[in-house]
Write an enzyme that holds these catalytic residues in place. Structure first.
Site, PDB file in Angstrom:
ATOM      1  N   GLY A 118      58.314  35.218  26.919  1.00 27.99           N
ATOM      2  CA  GLY A 118      58.023  36.418  26.150  1.00 27.99           C
ATOM      3  C   GLY A 118      57.075  37.355  26.876  1.00 27.99           C
ATOM      4  N   GLY A 120      53.727  37.397  27.257  1.00 20.23           N
ATOM      5  CA  GLY A 120      52.711  36.777  28.130  1.00 20.23           C
ATOM      6  C   GLY A 120      53.339  36.321  29.437  1.00 20.23           C
ATOM      7  N   THR A 141      62.234  35.459  22.676  1.00 21.88           N
ATOM      8  CA  THR A 141      61.212  35.325  21.633  1.00 21.88           C
ATOM      9  C   THR A 141      61.842  35.579  20.271  1.00 21.88           C
ATOM     10  OG1 THR A 141      59.252  36.278  20.586  1.00 21.88           O
ATOM     11  CG2 THR A 141      60.443  37.738  22.024  1.00 21.88           C
ATOM     12  N   ASP A 143      60.199  36.894  18.061  1.00 22.28           N
ATOM     13  CA  ASP A 143      59.510  38.090  17.552  1.00 22.28           C
ATOM     14  C   ASP A 143      60.242  39.385  17.919  1.00 22.28           C
ATOM     15  OD1 ASP A 143      57.557  36.417  16.619  1.00 22.28           O
ATOM     16  OD2 ASP A 143      56.276  36.642  18.380  1.00 22.28           O
ATOM     17  N   HIS A 187      52.979  38.037  14.591  1.00 22.25           N
ATOM     18  CA  HIS A 187      51.559  38.414  14.530  1.00 22.25           C
ATOM     19  C   HIS A 187      51.356  39.909  14.700  1.00 22.25           C
ATOM     20  CE1 HIS A 187      48.983  35.061  13.928  1.00 22.25           C
ATOM     21  NE2 HIS A 187      49.645  34.316  14.802  1.00 22.25           N
ATOM     22  N   GLN A 290      61.439  28.301  11.967  1.00 24.64           N
ATOM     23  CA  GLN A 290      62.104  29.486  12.519  1.00 24.64           C
ATOM     24  C   GLN A 290      62.419  29.362  14.008  1.00 24.64           C
ATOM     25  OE1 GLN A 290      59.796  33.114  10.531  1.00 24.64           O
ATOM     26  NE2 GLN A 290      58.633  31.229  10.519  1.00 24.64           N
TER      27      GLN A 290
HETATM   28  O1  F6P Z   1      55.476  34.029  20.083  1.00 24.17           O
HETATM   29  C1  F6P Z   1      56.356  33.466  19.225  1.00 24.17           C
HETATM   30  C2  F6P Z   1      55.660  32.837  18.057  1.00 24.17           C
HETATM   31  O2  F6P Z   1      56.645  32.079  17.409  1.00 24.17           O
HETATM   32  C3  F6P Z   1      54.966  33.791  17.084  1.00 24.17           C
HETATM   33  O3  F6P Z   1      55.785  34.440  16.196  1.00 24.17           O
HETATM   34  C4  F6P Z   1      53.990  32.863  16.401  1.00 24.17           C
HETATM   35  O4  F6P Z   1      52.928  33.569  15.852  1.00 24.17           O
HETATM   36  C5  F6P Z   1      53.560  31.973  17.526  1.00 24.17           C
HETATM   37  O5  F6P Z   1      54.636  31.943  18.440  1.00 24.17           O
HETATM   38  C6  F6P Z   1      53.188  30.561  17.130  1.00 24.17           C
HETATM   39  O6  F6P Z   1      52.841  29.855  18.260  1.00 24.17           O
HETATM   40  P1  F6P Z   1      52.534  28.313  18.364  1.00 24.17           P
HETATM   41  O7  F6P Z   1      53.829  27.571  18.355  1.00 24.17           O
HETATM   42  O8  F6P Z   1      51.820  28.156  19.638  1.00 24.17           O
HETATM   43  O9  F6P Z   1      51.707  27.942  17.161  1.00 24.17           O
END
Ligand code: F6P
Length: 365
Positions: A118, A120, A141, A143, A187, A290
């Site tokens: 994504g 980053g 992603t 998102d 987020h 999701q």
């Molecule tokens: O970046 C994708 C994502 O799924 C975001 O929508 C979510 O806030 C985040 O990753 C959650 O990350 P982790 O799996 O590290 O808790």
């Protein structure tokens, strides 16, 4: 198609997993082997594997039977090698993480590094490019917030999962005359809440890009009640902001959220709406559901298109780019043009208008 002089590339997946990663890996690999006769080195757990040198030569059979498989056969991590750059990768030799990556890139004899990730990941990819490494990126992603591409794979699958969850909430909302709040991921960007909210017929959709007020939400609930609707569905992105929160700088907001008693946005809304309107309310936080399971057919196709396009770039030696979708066409964008930028929902986006036209409230009117 003519075969290239044998090239070797490394491939890794970085950041949160999502449906379609294996389909994309397969797309790159099948085209790279079948059309271009390349060598492929699989790197474990994102950039962490490139720092520690955890990598292995892959065979065509490794990429067989993975089209519909969720997660990533390579493993992933949220390792950001350029963050805390002073931190040593190896205390004996005193190398920084980017130095370790460069060394392993050369040791493995890579002509290019293919990264699936994504925002980053593409930021890191661009920094590695600036350090002189050849890199190609594929956007993934749930998102859908990667700048430069209309769509990233993973998004469509997540939208389907979220829309199905909203469908299931409708019957309980209706039977019990309740307000059902469903919190989805996102987020900074509200694409998932917006698309899933429209697909699931959410009555109120709250996204980070459009600050909401409880007054506006309550007004909408009252209007629905006057129209004979005893239940409502709120679809909220985890990063949705009230008008008050939106005025704060990010650090201030984070401090406030830490002090907050509610575990997440959905629960915060429940408390506020119940307090202001008194309607019986339940919360569902969809979370990592999701990101799990098999990719949707759309994501399988998109990931395969991205993968094979990445193999074409590898063959042409056209490095320093991220493959992207523009309309129906696959293109490639220079990493320097997309790195560090986010694709947010413009408040005047046509889908916002579409949703408003069917009576959806965004908490802002
Ligand atoms: O970046 C994708 C994502 O799924 C975001 O929508 C979510 O806030 C985040 O990753 C959650 O990350 P982790 O799996 O590290 O808790």
């Amino acid at each position: 198609m003519a075969k290239s002089a044998t090239r070797t590339f490394g491939i890794l997946t970085s950041g949160g997993d999502c449906p379609g990663l294996n389909a994309a890996i397969r797309g790159v690999a099948k085209a790279a082997y079948g059309m271009y006769d390349m060598n492929i080195i699989g790197i474990s757990d994102g950039f962490r594997g490139l720092i520690t040198g955890e990598a292995h030569i892959m065979k065509p059979t490794d990429f067989s039977g993975i089209l519909t498989l969720g997660g990533t056969i390579l493993g992933t991590s949220r390792e950001k090698p350029f963050k805390n750059i002073g931190q040593m990768a190896d205390s004996k030799e005193g190398r920084t993480k980017p130095e370790a990556i460069e060394e392993n890139y050369r040791k493995l004899g890579l002509d290019c590094l293919v990264v699936l990730g994504g925002n980053g990941t593409h930021k890191t990819a661009n920094l590695l490019r600036q350090e002189g490494l050849n890199v190609i990126g594929l956007p993934k992603t749930i998102d859908n917030d990667i700048y430069g591409t209309d769509m990233s794979f993973g998004f469509h699958s997540a939208m389907q999962i979220a829309a199905e969850a909203i469908d299931r909430l409708h019957s309980t909302a209706d039977s019990h005359n309740r307000l059902m709040i469903i919190e989805v991921m996102g987020h900074r960007a509200g694409w998932l809440a917006l698309y899933a909210g429209i697909a699931g017929g959410g009555d109120i959709i709250l996204i980070p890009e459009i600050p909401y007020s409880i007054d506006s939400i309550v007004r909408h609930l009252m209007k629905r009640e006057r129209g004979g609707k005893q239940f409502s569905i709120v679809v909220v992105a985890e990063g949705a902001l009230s008008t008050g929160e939106a005025k704060l700088i990010r650090e201030e907001r984070k401090k406030r959220q830490k002090k907050n008693r509610s575990p997440s946005k959905g629960y915060e809304l429940q408390e506020e709406i119940e307090g202001a309107y008194g309607m019986e309310t339940r919360v569902t936080v969809l979370g990592h559901q999701q990101r799990g399971g098999a990719p949707s057919p759309y994501d399988r196709v998109l990931a395969t298109r991205f993968g094979t396009a990445a193999a074409d770039l590898l063959f042409c030696g056209d490095y320093g780019k991220m493959v992207a979708l523009e309309g129906n066409d696959i293109t490639a964008k220079p990493l320097e043009d997309i790195a560090g930028k986010l694709k947010l929902v413009p408040p005047n986006h046509y889908l916002i208008q579409t949703a408003r036209s069917v009576g959806t409230c965004f908490g802002d009117e």
